[in-house]
Scaffold this motif. Structure first.
Motif, PDB file in Angstrom:
ATOM      1  N   SER A  49       0.825  -1.397   0.098  1.00 37.53           N
ATOM      2  CA  SER A  49      -0.008   0.034  -0.096  1.00 37.53           C
ATOM      3  C   SER A  49       0.831   1.291   0.040  1.00 37.53           C
ATOM      4  CB  SER A  49      -1.188   0.000   1.150  1.00 37.53           C
ATOM      5  OG  SER A  49      -0.074   0.144   2.564  1.00 37.53           O
ATOM      6  N   ASP A  50       2.147   1.030   0.297  1.00 36.23           N
ATOM      7  CA  ASP A  50       2.958   2.269   0.533  1.00 36.23           C
ATOM      8  C   ASP A  50       3.199   2.808  -0.953  1.00 36.23           C
ATOM      9  OD1 ASP A  50       3.468   2.599   3.145  1.00 36.23           O
ATOM     10  OD2 ASP A  50       5.159   1.241   2.999  1.00 36.23           O
ATOM     11  N   TYR A  51       2.952   2.157  -2.024  1.00 35.82           N
ATOM     12  CA  TYR A  51       3.133   2.666  -3.442  1.00 35.82           C
ATOM     13  C   TYR A  51       1.806   3.167  -4.118  1.00 35.82           C
ATOM     14  CZ  TYR A  51       7.723   0.618  -3.159  1.00 35.82           C
ATOM     15  OH  TYR A  51       9.130   0.297  -2.748  1.00 35.82           O
ATOM     16  N   ASN A  52       0.550   2.968  -3.212  1.00 37.05           N
ATOM     17  CA  ASN A  52      -0.488   3.511  -3.721  1.00 37.05           C
ATOM     18  C   ASN A  52      -0.813   5.062  -3.425  1.00 37.05           C
ATOM     19  OD1 ASN A  52      -1.068   1.196  -5.175  1.00 37.05           O
ATOM     20  ND2 ASN A  52      -1.822   0.186  -3.103  1.00 37.05           N
ATOM     21  N   GLY A  53      -1.293   5.567  -4.138  1.00 40.12           N
ATOM     22  CA  GLY A  53      -1.587   7.026  -3.637  1.00 40.12           C
ATOM     23  C   GLY A  53      -1.628   8.009  -4.455  1.00 40.12           C
ATOM     24  N   LEU A  54      -1.489   9.490  -4.138  1.00 42.44           N
ATOM     25  CA  LEU A  54      -1.531  10.357  -5.224  1.00 42.44           C
ATOM     26  C   LEU A  54       0.043  10.882  -5.689  1.00 42.44           C
ATOM     27  CD1 LEU A  54      -4.005  13.004  -3.542  1.00 42.44           C
ATOM     28  CD2 LEU A  54      -4.657  11.473  -5.718  1.00 42.44           C
ATOM     29  N   THR A  55       0.117  11.341  -6.689  1.00 39.95           N
ATOM     30  CA  THR A  55       1.227  11.859  -7.229  1.00 39.95           C
ATOM     31  C   THR A  55       1.053  13.325  -7.764  1.00 39.95           C
ATOM     32  OG1 THR A  55       2.012   9.703  -8.411  1.00 39.95           O
ATOM     33  CG2 THR A  55       2.979  11.794  -9.369  1.00 39.95           C
ATOM     34  N   LEU A  56       1.984  14.155  -7.114  1.00 41.21           N
ATOM     35  CA  LEU A  56       1.726  15.656  -7.514  1.00 41.21           C
ATOM     36  C   LEU A  56       3.135  16.066  -7.679  1.00 41.21           C
ATOM     37  CD1 LEU A  56      -0.403  16.514  -4.375  1.00 41.21           C
ATOM     38  CD2 LEU A  56      -1.252  16.276  -6.605  1.00 41.21           C
ATOM     39  N   GLY A  57       3.175  17.373  -8.601  1.00 39.61           N
ATOM     40  CA  GLY A  57       4.411  17.525  -9.076  1.00 39.61           C
ATOM     41  C   GLY A  57       4.218  19.020  -9.969  1.00 39.61           C
ATOM     42  N   CYS A  58       5.360  19.314 -10.529  1.00 45.53           N
ATOM     43  CA  CYS A  58       5.460  20.243 -11.816  1.00 45.53           C
ATOM     44  C   CYS A  58       6.408  19.802 -12.726  1.00 45.53           C
ATOM     45  CB  CYS A  58       5.483  21.590 -11.344  1.00 45.53           C
ATOM     46  SG  CYS A  58       7.058  21.826 -10.417  1.00 45.53           S
ATOM     47  N   SER A  59       6.296  20.520 -14.159  1.00 48.02           N
ATOM     48  CA  SER A  59       7.269  20.083 -15.145  1.00 48.02           C
ATOM     49  C   SER A  59       7.331  21.277 -15.957  1.00 48.02           C
ATOM     50  CB  SER A  59       6.846  18.828 -15.639  1.00 48.02           C
ATOM     51  OG  SER A  59       5.639  18.972 -16.557  1.00 48.02           O
ATOM     52  N   GLY A  60       8.375  21.216 -16.673  1.00 46.16           N
ATOM     53  CA  GLY A  60       8.513  22.286 -18.037  1.00 46.16           C
ATOM     54  C   GLY A  60       9.092  21.589 -19.065  1.00 46.16           C
ATOM     55  N   ARG A  61       8.668  21.676 -20.151  1.00 45.42           N
ATOM     56  CA  ARG A  61       9.332  21.073 -21.449  1.00 45.42           C
ATOM     57  C   ARG A  61       9.648  21.919 -22.424  1.00 45.42           C
ATOM     58  NH1 ARG A  61       9.282  15.670 -23.073  1.00 45.42           N
ATOM     59  NH2 ARG A  61       8.750  15.332 -21.168  1.00 45.42           N
ATOM     60  N   TYR A  62      10.679  21.763 -23.283  1.00 45.39           N
ATOM     61  CA  TYR A  62      11.193  22.684 -24.369  1.00 45.39           C
ATOM     62  C   TYR A  62      11.369  22.026 -25.667  1.00 45.39           C
ATOM     63  CZ  TYR A  62      14.256  25.794 -27.145  1.00 45.39           C
ATOM     64  OH  TYR A  62      14.766  26.515 -28.112  1.00 45.39           O
ATOM     65  N   ASN A  63      10.949  22.439 -26.881  1.00 53.02           N
ATOM     66  CA  ASN A  63      11.028  21.740 -28.067  1.00 53.02           C
ATOM     67  C   ASN A  63      11.763  22.559 -29.116  1.00 53.02           C
ATOM     68  OD1 ASN A  63       8.964  23.143 -30.170  1.00 53.02           O
ATOM     69  ND2 ASN A  63       8.078  23.410 -28.196  1.00 53.02           N
ATOM     70  N   ALA A  64      12.303  22.044 -29.912  1.00 56.82           N
ATOM     71  CA  ALA A  64      13.298  22.719 -31.098  1.00 56.82           C
ATOM     72  C   ALA A  64      13.052  21.690 -32.243  1.00 56.82           C
ATOM     73  CB  ALA A  64      14.491  22.814 -30.597  1.00 56.82           C
ATOM     74  N   PRO A  65      13.030  22.209 -33.473  1.00 55.17           N
ATOM     75  CA  PRO A  65      13.160  21.393 -34.599  1.00 55.17           C
ATOM     76  C   PRO A  65      14.425  20.656 -34.969  1.00 55.17           C
ATOM     77  CG  PRO A  65      13.133  23.710 -35.422  1.00 55.17           C
ATOM     78  CD  PRO A  65      12.603  23.443 -33.952  1.00 55.17           C
ATOM     79  N   LEU A  66      14.242  19.593 -35.337  1.00 57.32           N
ATOM     80  CA  LEU A  66      15.482  18.678 -35.647  1.00 57.32           C
ATOM     81  C   LEU A  66      15.860  19.224 -37.147  1.00 57.32           C
ATOM     82  CD1 LEU A  66      14.902  15.480 -33.954  1.00 57.32           C
ATOM     83  CD2 LEU A  66      16.199  17.414 -33.123  1.00 57.32           C
ATOM     84  N   SER A  67      17.170  19.115 -37.450  1.00 56.61           N
ATOM     85  CA  SER A  67      17.650  19.480 -38.975  1.00 56.61           C
ATOM     86  C   SER A  67      17.499  18.087 -39.606  1.00 56.61           C
ATOM     87  CB  SER A  67      19.050  19.838 -38.892  1.00 56.61           C
ATOM     88  OG  SER A  67      19.907  19.059 -38.573  1.00 56.61           O
ATOM     89  N   PHE A  68      17.495  16.878 -39.284  1.00 61.97           N
ATOM     90  CA  PHE A  68      17.693  16.028 -39.997  1.00 61.97           C
ATOM     91  C   PHE A  68      16.204  14.894 -39.873  1.00 61.97           C
ATOM     92  CE2 PHE A  68      19.312  15.380 -35.674  1.00 61.97           C
ATOM     93  CZ  PHE A  68      18.607  14.127 -35.369  1.00 61.97           C
ATOM     94  N   LEU A  69      15.177  15.260 -39.634  1.00 63.65           N
ATOM     95  CA  LEU A  69      13.896  14.681 -39.294  1.00 63.65           C
ATOM     96  C   LEU A  69      12.693  15.776 -39.295  1.00 63.65           C
ATOM     97  CD1 LEU A  69      14.489  11.766 -37.003  1.00 63.65           C
ATOM     98  CD2 LEU A  69      14.179  11.485 -39.412  1.00 63.65           C
ATOM     99  N   PRO A  70      11.651  15.343 -39.773  1.00 60.64           N
ATOM    100  CA  PRO A  70      10.554  16.394 -39.593  1.00 60.64           C
ATOM    101  C   PRO A  70       9.593  16.342 -38.219  1.00 60.64           C
ATOM    102  CG  PRO A  70       9.725  14.372 -40.837  1.00 60.64           C
ATOM    103  CD  PRO A  70      11.231  14.210 -40.501  1.00 60.64           C
ATOM    104  N   VAL A  71      10.629  16.271 -37.502  1.00 57.24           N
ATOM    105  CA  VAL A  71       9.949  16.311 -35.932  1.00 57.24           C
ATOM    106  C   VAL A  71      10.728  17.240 -34.981  1.00 57.24           C
ATOM    107  CG1 VAL A  71       9.256  13.822 -35.969  1.00 57.24           C
ATOM    108  CG2 VAL A  71      11.345  14.322 -35.238  1.00 57.24           C
ATOM    109  N   ASN A  72      10.352  17.720 -33.905  1.00 56.10           N
ATOM    110  CA  ASN A  72      10.883  18.455 -32.748  1.00 56.10           C
ATOM    111  C   ASN A  72      11.572  17.614 -31.923  1.00 56.10           C
ATOM    112  OD1 ASN A  72       9.826  20.300 -34.561  1.00 56.10           O
ATOM    113  ND2 ASN A  72       9.317  21.661 -32.612  1.00 56.10           N
ATOM    114  N   GLY A  73      12.625  17.833 -31.426  1.00 59.98           N
ATOM    115  CA  GLY A  73      13.345  17.213 -30.168  1.00 59.98           C
ATOM    116  C   GLY A  73      12.753  18.062 -29.075  1.00 59.98           C
ATOM    117  N   THR A  74      12.458  17.308 -27.881  1.00 60.76           N
ATOM    118  CA  THR A  74      11.983  17.856 -26.705  1.00 60.76           C
ATOM    119  C   THR A  74      12.824  17.478 -25.550  1.00 60.76           C
ATOM    120  OG1 THR A  74      10.316  15.879 -26.063  1.00 60.76           O
ATOM    121  CG2 THR A  74       9.627  17.755 -27.488  1.00 60.76           C
TER     122      THR A  74
END
Length: 363
Positions: A276-301
């Protein structure tokens, strides 16, 4: 894991883009000056019209590979935007695809007034034998990079004038771009080189279908950006073990501070664990940055998170989250790896795949 996050319009071109336009319009300005400014403008916006304009500037500055790459990125995002189509037509003309250029032409954007005189551009056909070269271009086709594929097919067909499969591929690339008359002309070359009855029947039907298709109609798409928009994420997973099934439901809500960076509050619920110690709520905050890659039509994050996760030892867990995102008009497909650097789960790694929507807000 599935992420659901639900973008608004730009409030017009920002100062960086306006400065880049001024540089490109000044006959005395060096191309490098304009390209530096356009590069900065492209970092501030993921909007398809800005990406297409950047491709046009790259073509004007004599950088053919990057021009094709960014033109494809813009066209994937806004296939029927009139401005994007204008830049595509001009770039095709610079590469010598005059018929397709004429067929795909669109009005000159208001800021430009008259088309720039682009230099003659060229890229080499893929190296190796014909089979290998076709495989290379077909991989681009799978990625929907039809602009670069069409140019490479053009070069490859000129070097292999008796290879019908080359013209067939070229026709498909042009068809995907909406250049139906030009596609039919290339398919005719494939037909003329074939003496196989079945193939001739299919090729003729394909040509007839292309000739009946109406020209594309272009519109003006709003410049979609992420700055000021909100995001909402919902996801979860289930894992089975002898005697129990553990589950987790995770979410996050946040806002894009810029087109490249967002901040979010995270929350979740873990349950079903035998301890039961592993059951319960998760709370937090996050930040994410994205930028286009030069070799694929996607963005790295790259993201970073601090969360309180249910565990016997109470405390924060710090995670680093590198990944990739494929941005579309109102959403993105995201793949990222959560790496726990400190805390109860230190050293663990979790792979997530999600689909994100954007909503509300605006600059």
């Amino acid at each position: 894991m599935l992420s659901l996050s639900i973008p608004a319009c730009f409030a017009g071109a920002d100062k960086t883009l306006l400065s880049a336009r001024e540089s490109i319009l000044l006959s005395s300005a060096a191309p490098q000056t304009a390209l530096i400014k356009y590069t900065e403008a492209s970092k501030r916006s993921i909007a398809a019209p800005v990406t297409a304009e950047y491709a046009y500037a790259l073509a004007w500055g004599g950088v053919p590979e990057a021009a094709l790459f960014n033109m494809d990125r813009a066209l994937i995002e806004a296939p029927l935007d009139a401005g994007v189509r204008f830049y595509l037509s001009e770039i095709f003309n610079a590469f010598g695809l005059e018929d397709a250029s004429s067929e795909l032409a669109a009005p000159v954007p208001g800021w430009l007034k008259a088309p720039l005189k682009l230099p003659v551009l060229d890229v080499p056909a893929p190296t190796g034998d014909l089979e290998h070269a076709l495989a290379v271009i077909n991989l681009l086709m799978v990625q929907k990079r039809y602009v670069e594929s069409a140019v490479l097919f053009d070069r490859l067909c000129k070097a292999n004038a008796s290879a019908g499969q080359c013209y067939a591929g070229y026709a498909i690339a042009l068809e995907k771009l909406g250049a139906y008359k030009s596609a039919a002309a290339e398919a005719e070359k494939d037909l003329a080189l074939s003496d196989v009855p079945g193939h001739r029947t299919v090729a003729q039907a394909y040509i007839t279908g292309l000739e009946k298709r109406a020209p594309l109609k272009y519109g003006v798409s709003p410049e979609q950006g992420l700055k000021g928009r909100y995001l909402a994420f919902l996801g979860g997973n289930v894992s089975n073990a002898p005697g129990y099934s553990a589950y987790s439901v995770n979410g996050r809500v946040g806002k894009f501070i810029s087109d490249r960076f967002d901040l979010s509050v995270n929350g979740g619920l873990n349950g079903g664990n035998s301890d039961s110690d592993y059951n319960g709520l998760t709370l937090g905050c996050s930040g994410r940055y994205n930028a286009p890659l030069s070799f694929l039509p996607v963005n790295g994050t790259l993201g970073a998170k601090a969360e309180r996760i249910p565990a016997p030892e109470k405390g924060l867990t710090f995670l680093l989250s590198p990944g990739l995102s494929y941005f579309m008009r109102n959403s993105s497909v995201d793949v990222y790896l959560d790496i726990a650097l400190a805390g109860a789960y230190s050293g663990s790694r979790t792979l997530s795949v999600g689909y994100t929507f954007y909503f509300g807000g605006g600059k």
